[in-house]
Scaffold this motif. Sequence first.
Motif, PDB file in Angstrom:
ATOM      1  N   TYR A 252       0.810  -1.221   0.000  1.00 15.38           N
ATOM      2  CA  TYR A 252       0.000   0.000   0.000  1.00 15.38           C
ATOM      3  C   TYR A 252       0.844   1.272   0.000  1.00 15.38           C
ATOM      4  CZ  TYR A 252      -3.588  -3.352   1.413  1.00 15.38           C
ATOM      5  OH  TYR A 252      -4.433  -4.433   1.473  1.00 15.38           O
ATOM      6  N   GLY A 253       2.142   1.137   0.263  1.00 14.04           N
ATOM      7  CA  GLY A 253       2.981   2.324   0.319  1.00 14.04           C
ATOM      8  C   GLY A 253       2.663   3.188   1.534  1.00 14.04           C
ATOM      9  N   GLY A 254       2.985   4.459   1.437  1.00 17.88           N
ATOM     10  CA  GLY A 254       2.749   5.368   2.545  1.00 17.88           C
ATOM     11  C   GLY A 254       1.302   5.797   2.699  1.00 17.88           C
ATOM     12  N   ASP A 255       0.436   5.390   1.787  1.00 15.01           N
ATOM     13  CA  ASP A 255      -0.974   5.781   1.896  1.00 15.01           C
ATOM     14  C   ASP A 255      -1.669   5.103   3.069  1.00 15.01           C
ATOM     15  OD1 ASP A 255      -0.610   7.308  -0.350  1.00 15.01           O
ATOM     16  OD2 ASP A 255      -1.300   5.728  -1.726  1.00 15.01           O
ATOM     17  N   VAL A 256      -1.196   3.929   3.468  1.00 14.41           N
ATOM     18  CA  VAL A 256      -1.801   3.187   4.580  1.00 14.41           C
ATOM     19  C   VAL A 256      -0.734   2.994   5.648  1.00 14.41           C
ATOM     20  CG1 VAL A 256      -2.917   1.040   5.304  1.00 14.41           C
ATOM     21  CG2 VAL A 256      -3.406   2.006   3.041  1.00 14.41           C
ATOM     22  N   VAL A 257      -1.010   3.497   6.836  1.00 18.41           N
ATOM     23  CA  VAL A 257      -0.089   3.372   7.967  1.00 18.41           C
ATOM     24  C   VAL A 257      -0.766   2.531   9.036  1.00 18.41           C
ATOM     25  CG1 VAL A 257       1.236   4.572   9.732  1.00 18.41           C
ATOM     26  CG2 VAL A 257       0.982   5.586   7.455  1.00 18.41           C
ATOM     27  N   TYR A 258      -0.113   1.459   9.433  1.00 24.43           N
ATOM     28  CA  TYR A 258      -0.630   0.582  10.493  1.00 24.43           C
ATOM     29  C   TYR A 258      -0.002   1.000  11.822  1.00 24.43           C
ATOM     30  CZ  TYR A 258      -1.962  -2.376   6.545  1.00 24.43           C
ATOM     31  OH  TYR A 258      -2.495  -2.848   5.376  1.00 24.43           O
ATOM     32  N   HIS A 259      -0.795   0.872  12.870  1.00 24.25           N
ATOM     33  CA  HIS A 259      -0.313   1.213  14.205  1.00 24.25           C
ATOM     34  C   HIS A 259      -0.330  -0.052  15.063  1.00 24.25           C
ATOM     35  CE1 HIS A 259      -1.819   4.994  12.500  1.00 24.25           C
ATOM     36  NE2 HIS A 259      -0.860   5.579  13.209  1.00 24.25           N
ATOM     37  N   GLY A 260       0.751  -0.259  15.762  1.00 26.02           N
ATOM     38  CA  GLY A 260       0.853  -1.436  16.610  1.00 26.02           C
ATOM     39  C   GLY A 260       1.716  -1.169  17.814  1.00 26.02           C
ATOM     40  N   LYS A 261       2.118  -2.223  18.479  1.00 25.94           N
ATOM     41  CA  LYS A 261       2.985  -2.092  19.645  1.00 25.94           C
ATOM     42  C   LYS A 261       3.887  -3.309  19.742  1.00 25.94           C
ATOM     43  CE  LYS A 261      -0.259  -4.130  22.954  1.00 25.94           C
ATOM     44  NZ  LYS A 261      -0.939  -3.938  24.246  1.00 25.94           N
ATOM     45  N   VAL A 262       5.020  -3.117  20.389  1.00 29.63           N
ATOM     46  CA  VAL A 262       5.973  -4.201  20.579  1.00 29.63           C
ATOM     47  C   VAL A 262       5.427  -5.141  21.650  1.00 29.63           C
ATOM     48  CG1 VAL A 262       8.321  -4.791  21.264  1.00 29.63           C
ATOM     49  CG2 VAL A 262       7.897  -2.717  19.921  1.00 29.63           C
ATOM     50  N   ILE A 263       5.333  -6.439  21.325  1.00 27.42           N
ATOM     51  CA  ILE A 263       4.823  -7.405  22.298  1.00 27.42           C
ATOM     52  C   ILE A 263       5.857  -8.459  22.671  1.00 27.42           C
ATOM     53  CG2 ILE A 263       2.431  -7.109  21.573  1.00 27.42           C
ATOM     54  CD1 ILE A 263       2.689  -9.694  19.986  1.00 27.42           C
ATOM     55  N   GLY A 264       6.999  -8.432  22.033  1.00 27.08           N
ATOM     56  CA  GLY A 264       8.009  -9.419  22.398  1.00 27.08           C
ATOM     57  C   GLY A 264       9.268  -9.270  21.580  1.00 27.08           C
ATOM     58  N   VAL A 265      10.360  -9.742  22.156  1.00 25.37           N
ATOM     59  CA  VAL A 265      11.664  -9.747  21.484  1.00 25.37           C
ATOM     60  C   VAL A 265      12.152 -11.192  21.455  1.00 25.37           C
ATOM     61  CG1 VAL A 265      14.021  -8.855  21.500  1.00 25.37           C
ATOM     62  CG2 VAL A 265      12.148  -7.424  22.319  1.00 25.37           C
ATOM     63  N   GLY A 266      12.684 -11.595  20.322  1.00 31.27           N
ATOM     64  CA  GLY A 266      13.116 -12.972  20.157  1.00 31.27           C
ATOM     65  C   GLY A 266      14.135 -13.406  21.193  1.00 31.27           C
ATOM     66  N   ALA A 267      14.156 -14.731  21.438  1.00 23.12           N
ATOM     67  CA  ALA A 267      15.074 -15.281  22.436  1.00 23.12           C
ATOM     68  C   ALA A 267      16.497 -15.410  21.909  1.00 23.12           C
ATOM     69  CB  ALA A 267      14.578 -16.649  22.903  1.00 23.12           C
ATOM     70  N   GLY A 268      16.709 -15.161  20.634  1.00 27.19           N
ATOM     71  CA  GLY A 268      18.045 -15.242  20.064  1.00 27.19           C
ATOM     72  C   GLY A 268      18.050 -14.680  18.673  1.00 27.19           C
ATOM     73  N   SER A 269      19.214 -14.567  18.116  1.00 29.49           N
ATOM     74  CA  SER A 269      19.333 -14.047  16.756  1.00 29.49           C
ATOM     75  C   SER A 269      18.917 -15.114  15.756  1.00 29.49           C
ATOM     76  CB  SER A 269      20.770 -13.599  16.488  1.00 29.49           C
ATOM     77  OG  SER A 269      21.642 -14.718  16.520  1.00 29.49           O
ATOM     78  N   GLY A 270      18.764 -14.692  14.524  1.00 32.50           N
ATOM     79  CA  GLY A 270      18.372 -15.631  13.489  1.00 32.50           C
ATOM     80  C   GLY A 270      19.406 -16.718  13.275  1.00 32.50           C
ATOM     81  N   ASN A 271      20.688 -16.379  13.370  1.00 27.14           N
ATOM     82  CA  ASN A 271      21.746 -17.365  13.172  1.00 27.14           C
ATOM     83  C   ASN A 271      21.714 -18.454  14.239  1.00 27.14           C
ATOM     84  OD1 ASN A 271      22.760 -16.240  10.881  1.00 27.14           O
ATOM     85  ND2 ASN A 271      24.410 -15.108  11.892  1.00 27.14           N
ATOM     86  N   ALA A 272      21.310 -18.088  15.455  1.00 27.68           N
ATOM     87  CA  ALA A 272      21.310 -19.059  16.547  1.00 27.68           C
ATOM     88  C   ALA A 272      20.320 -20.190  16.301  1.00 27.68           C
ATOM     89  CB  ALA A 272      20.998 -18.358  17.868  1.00 27.68           C
ATOM     90  N   PHE A 273      19.227 -19.902  15.590  1.00 23.02           N
ATOM     91  CA  PHE A 273      18.202 -20.915  15.338  1.00 23.02           C
ATOM     92  C   PHE A 273      18.206 -21.393  13.889  1.00 23.02           C
ATOM     93  CE2 PHE A 273      16.562 -18.260  18.836  1.00 23.02           C
ATOM     94  CZ  PHE A 273      16.469 -19.241  19.817  1.00 23.02           C
ATOM     95  N   ALA A 274      19.267 -21.106  13.172  1.00 25.22           N
ATOM     96  CA  ALA A 274      19.354 -21.538  11.781  1.00 25.22           C
ATOM     97  C   ALA A 274      19.573 -23.051  11.711  1.00 25.22           C
ATOM     98  CB  ALA A 274      20.490 -20.815  11.070  1.00 25.22           C
ATOM     99  N   LEU A 275      19.286 -23.616  10.543  1.00 25.14           N
ATOM    100  CA  LEU A 275      19.483 -25.049  10.361  1.00 25.14           C
ATOM    101  C   LEU A 275      20.948 -25.428  10.558  1.00 25.14           C
ATOM    102  CD1 LEU A 275      18.270 -27.782   9.559  1.00 25.14           C
ATOM    103  CD2 LEU A 275      18.720 -27.180   7.167  1.00 25.14           C
TER     104      LEU A 275
END
Length: 360
Positions: A252-275
């Motif tokens: 939608y580009g800048g015409d539509v702006v969603y509003h939310g809130k932070v509800i959690g932070v991951g327990a590790g980086s992406g590399n830590a849980f990689a295959l």
Amino acid sequence: GVIVAIGLIVWAVFHFLLAKPEEETDDAYVAGDVIAITARDPGQITAIHADNTQTVKAGQPLLDLDAATADVNLAAAEADLAKAVRATRADFSQVNASGASVVQARASLSAAVADYGRRQGAAAQGAISGEELAHAADAVKVARANLNLAISQQAQSRSAVQGTSTSNNPAVLAAIAAYRRAAIVRSHMHIAAPIDGVVAQRTVQIGQQVAPGTPLMAVVPLNRVWIDANFRETQLKDLRIGQPATVTSDTYGGDVVYHGKVIGVGAGSGNAFALLPPQNASGNWIKIVQRVPVRIALDVRELQRSPLRVGLSVDVTVDTANVSGALLGEPATQAYQGRATDGNDPAVEAKIRQIIAANR
């Protein structure tokens, strides 16, 4: 030169002094639940009621499997239940019959004892022979043995039904469980949507034979999507749970702006849980700034007006002015579940009561 210098000064003032603190990233994507629809019992697909991209409601039919075998098994379970009720009823009747046998055996013993007493008096006067008296004594022993046998048979017949009724006898309960199991298998021949959503990943065709656990399709509840924003580890210092966030999508580009809130932070980086996670302790390595997924919940009303699809790219900006929030997410308090088939179908229970009443 003067104009450029003034412009740079104005930009620096607004960017470093007057601008509110915030963190932003374009490494963010829409995520959501993908509800797997799988076969719970073997069967052949006979009907497909929903296809990819179509919206379904919870309980709406999705697929039908051939129910011929399940119907036969259900009819056999119904017959077994009726047979168990009739057998239990016969057991109760056997208790009454064994009681009558005990009464009859006691009467026979009393008569044999009385006859033996009379013959003892007659034998003392020499009116009967000793052999006849012995036969009378044997008759008493036989009558007493018959009484003991009748009492044992009465105890045996009582043990099958003692403390139970026709409805809760163990044999009847086992037949009821078998009927419920057959009814559950029969219900699995009709697959319905467990939750509201959009159908995706349909992989089956009419006539295909499927085994238990075979993936058939998926239902994606688009009213419950969220954002996984991958912030650099150098951006996490001021990120807190509950901070407001704004989201713009490439769709939608800048015409539509969603509003939310932070509800959690991951327990590790992406590399830590990689295959294949990195092994930095061995060999040469290069330090790379890691990214940690931050989950951002969106306003449901905004999603209804402008729906997002799973996997779309978005830009996220988090207002980090308020750092009084928690660093860790809230503990889980509510289960997220859909509609599933269980063994407490009111129609099945009514049918069981009907079968018991008809054969009682």
